[in-house]
Design an enzyme around this catalytic site. Structure first.
Site, mmCIF file in Angstrom:
data_model
loop_
_atom_site.group_PDB
_atom_site.id
_atom_site.type_symbol
_atom_site.label_atom_id
_atom_site.label_comp_id
_atom_site.label_asym_id
_atom_site.label_seq_id
_atom_site.Cartn_x
_atom_site.Cartn_y
_atom_site.Cartn_z
ATOM 1 N N LYS A 11 -49.228 12.699 26.216
ATOM 2 C CA LYS A 11 -48.863 13.045 24.822
ATOM 3 C C LYS A 11 -48.101 14.371 25.047
ATOM 4 O O LYS A 11 -48.664 15.416 25.180
ATOM 5 C CB LYS A 11 -49.932 12.937 23.594
ATOM 6 N N THR A 58 -52.520 7.570 24.556
ATOM 7 C CA THR A 58 -52.098 8.729 24.500
ATOM 8 C C THR A 58 -52.572 9.325 22.999
ATOM 9 O O THR A 58 -52.347 10.248 22.848
ATOM 10 C CB THR A 58 -50.338 8.758 24.559
ATOM 11 N N ASP A 59 -52.898 8.256 22.218
ATOM 12 C CA ASP A 59 -53.234 8.721 20.826
ATOM 13 C C ASP A 59 -54.573 9.054 20.918
ATOM 14 O O ASP A 59 -54.959 10.184 20.193
ATOM 15 C CB ASP A 59 -53.122 7.495 20.077
ATOM 16 N N PHE A 160 -21.454 46.080 36.878
ATOM 17 C CA PHE A 160 -21.155 45.123 37.838
ATOM 18 C C PHE A 160 -20.017 45.338 38.409
ATOM 19 O O PHE A 160 -18.845 45.209 37.954
ATOM 20 C CB PHE A 160 -21.107 43.557 37.135
ATOM 21 N N ARG A 177 -21.216 47.886 30.820
ATOM 22 C CA ARG A 177 -21.076 46.699 29.947
ATOM 23 C C ARG A 177 -22.240 46.382 29.302
ATOM 24 O O ARG A 177 -23.149 46.985 29.176
ATOM 25 C CB ARG A 177 -20.786 45.339 31.080
ATOM 26 N N VAL A 228 -27.817 41.703 37.112
ATOM 27 C CA VAL A 228 -28.887 40.998 36.743
ATOM 28 C C VAL A 228 -29.984 40.830 38.087
ATOM 29 O O VAL A 228 -31.057 40.986 37.846
ATOM 30 C CB VAL A 228 -28.379 39.477 36.209
ATOM 31 N N GLN A 229 -29.445 40.444 38.936
ATOM 32 C CA GLN A 229 -30.099 39.996 40.265
ATOM 33 C C GLN A 229 -31.266 41.218 40.508
ATOM 34 O O GLN A 229 -32.348 40.958 40.781
ATOM 35 C CB GLN A 229 -29.340 39.817 41.450
ATOM 36 N N ASN A 255 -26.944 35.211 31.727
ATOM 37 C CA ASN A 255 -26.295 36.111 31.440
ATOM 38 C C ASN A 255 -25.102 35.994 30.276
ATOM 39 O O ASN A 255 -24.273 35.254 30.507
ATOM 40 C CB ASN A 255 -25.297 36.597 32.830
ATOM 41 N N HIS A 257 -22.543 36.399 28.067
ATOM 42 C CA HIS A 257 -21.467 37.410 28.069
ATOM 43 C C HIS A 257 -20.938 37.794 26.590
ATOM 44 O O HIS A 257 -20.672 36.916 25.617
ATOM 45 C CB HIS A 257 -20.254 36.496 28.731
HETATM 46 O O1 LIG Z 1 -25.319 40.609 36.894
HETATM 47 C C1 LIG Z 1 -24.354 39.951 37.226
HETATM 48 N N1 LIG Z 1 -24.523 39.060 38.342
HETATM 49 C C2 LIG Z 1 -23.750 38.080 38.664
HETATM 50 O O2 LIG Z 1 -23.880 37.446 39.964
HETATM 51 C C3 LIG Z 1 -22.709 37.914 37.974
HETATM 52 N N2 LIG Z 1 -21.383 37.121 37.909
HETATM 53 C C4 LIG Z 1 -20.636 37.370 37.017
HETATM 54 O O3 LIG Z 1 -19.442 36.905 36.880
HETATM 55 N N3 LIG Z 1 -21.108 38.510 36.472
HETATM 56 C C5 LIG Z 1 -22.308 38.743 36.744
HETATM 57 N N4 LIG Z 1 -23.153 39.907 36.434
#
Ligand SMILES: O=c1[nH]c(=O)c2[nH]c(=O)[nH]c2[nH]1
Length: 302
Positions: A11, A58-59, A160, A177, A228-229, A255, A257
């Protein structure tokens, strides 16, 4: 003849609300959850031979969620998911695995005239606390806890640059940014030997959730992010350091934008680079960056 590769059923979207009344203090505390139960085991004949004798309806699973919520604490959600899953594998001999997902929604206590209100709450965002427990008969309990839907944004302190430039590249390098993401973060606990082991870890679950939440926000806010990575990897490392009982930490971060808008067509208005103030938030496409991080050495069961 075709044969079943895997099968499970149950459920989904069982919505439950529980109130806890503290008569002495005159306060109430509420929990609202959405629960999913999926069972596995010797259930193949229900598919192949219309044999419903192996089917727990499931009830009935939905009813069990309500009864177990009445009989037990529903917090921390790791405990409630483990109690529920253990019930199914211990009650039905042919059920070998219970997959339980508990999504806890936010009901934050109101502050009225500077004081916490005894019984009024508000929904401060779509963030949820998510727990997935896999209870395997005689083989312990695997729990992944997490945060989903925590929407964050910083207006500077993110860069970036240095990425691959070739004939497909149009993105300019930036040293300043906007960074915004909807946090999906999880941490996988070392396998618990059973419900008793989960019970003895009770205080750790809220500690880990609070820790992961504040590490996520503090790292996001304070770091001048190169990507971000890299930022999410740092978050994973800090959570692994803060919670020794956790084996892996994972993030999936969109991400989101925000594009600059060239307004020079209007009386030469400057709105790009250091003059950018008005941006166009994008609903898509968005980047999506995922990672799962473990300590270098694996450790054993709790
Ligand atoms: O932090 C980021 N990682 C990416 O891999 C990526 N690729 C992108 O276009 N902008 C960003 N920004």
């Amino acid at each position: 003849m075709a044969s079943i590769v895997s099968a499970r059923y149950g459920k989904d979207n069982v919505r439950v609300y529980k109130v806890e009344r503290d008569e002495k203090l005159g306060t109430q505390t509420v929990t609202e959850m959405t629960v999913c139960v999926l069972l596995e085991g010797a259930i193949q004949t229900s598919y192949t031979k219309a044999d419903n004798s192996v089917v727990v309806a499931t009830d009935s699973m939905k009813n069990t969620v309500y009864i177990k919520a009445k009989e037990n604490p529903v917090t921390p959600p790791e405990l409630f998911a483990s109690i529920l899953g253990t019930h199914f594998v211990e009650t039905y001999p042919h059920i070998t695995t219970a997959n339980i997902k508990v999504v806890t929604h936010r009901w934050t206590r109101m502050t009225i005239d500077g004081k916490p209100h005894p019984h009024s709450f508000y929904r401060d965002g779509n963030e949820t606390r998510n727990v997935e427990a896999v209870v395997r008969k005689g083989q312990g309990i695997d729990i992944r806890s997490g945060i989903v839907g925590l929407l964050v944004l910083k207006s500077t302190g993110s860069q970036f640059h240095g990425f691959v430039r070739d004939e497909y590249t149009t993105l300019p390098e930036v040293w300043d940014r906007i960074l915004s993401t909807d946090v999906d973060c999880g941490w996988q606990w070392k396998t618990f030997s059973g419900l008793t082991a989960v019970r003895s870890a009770i205080p750790k679950f809220d500690q880990a959730w609070n820790g992961a939440r504040s590490i996520t926000m503090k790292t996001f806010a304070e770091e001048n992010s190169p990507s971000v990575q890299n930022t999410m990897y740092k978050m994973c490392n800090s959570i692994l350091e803060a919670v020794p009982e956790v084996e892996t930490v994972d993030y999936a971060l969109p991400n989101k934008h925000y594009f600059e808008i060239d307004l020079s067509w209007h009386k030469g208005t400057k709105n790009t680079g250091k003059d950018a103030e008005v941006y166009a938030p994008q609903s898509g496409p968005n980047g999506l960056i995922e990672v799962k991080v473990a300590r270098s050495q694996k450790s054993s069961k709790l």
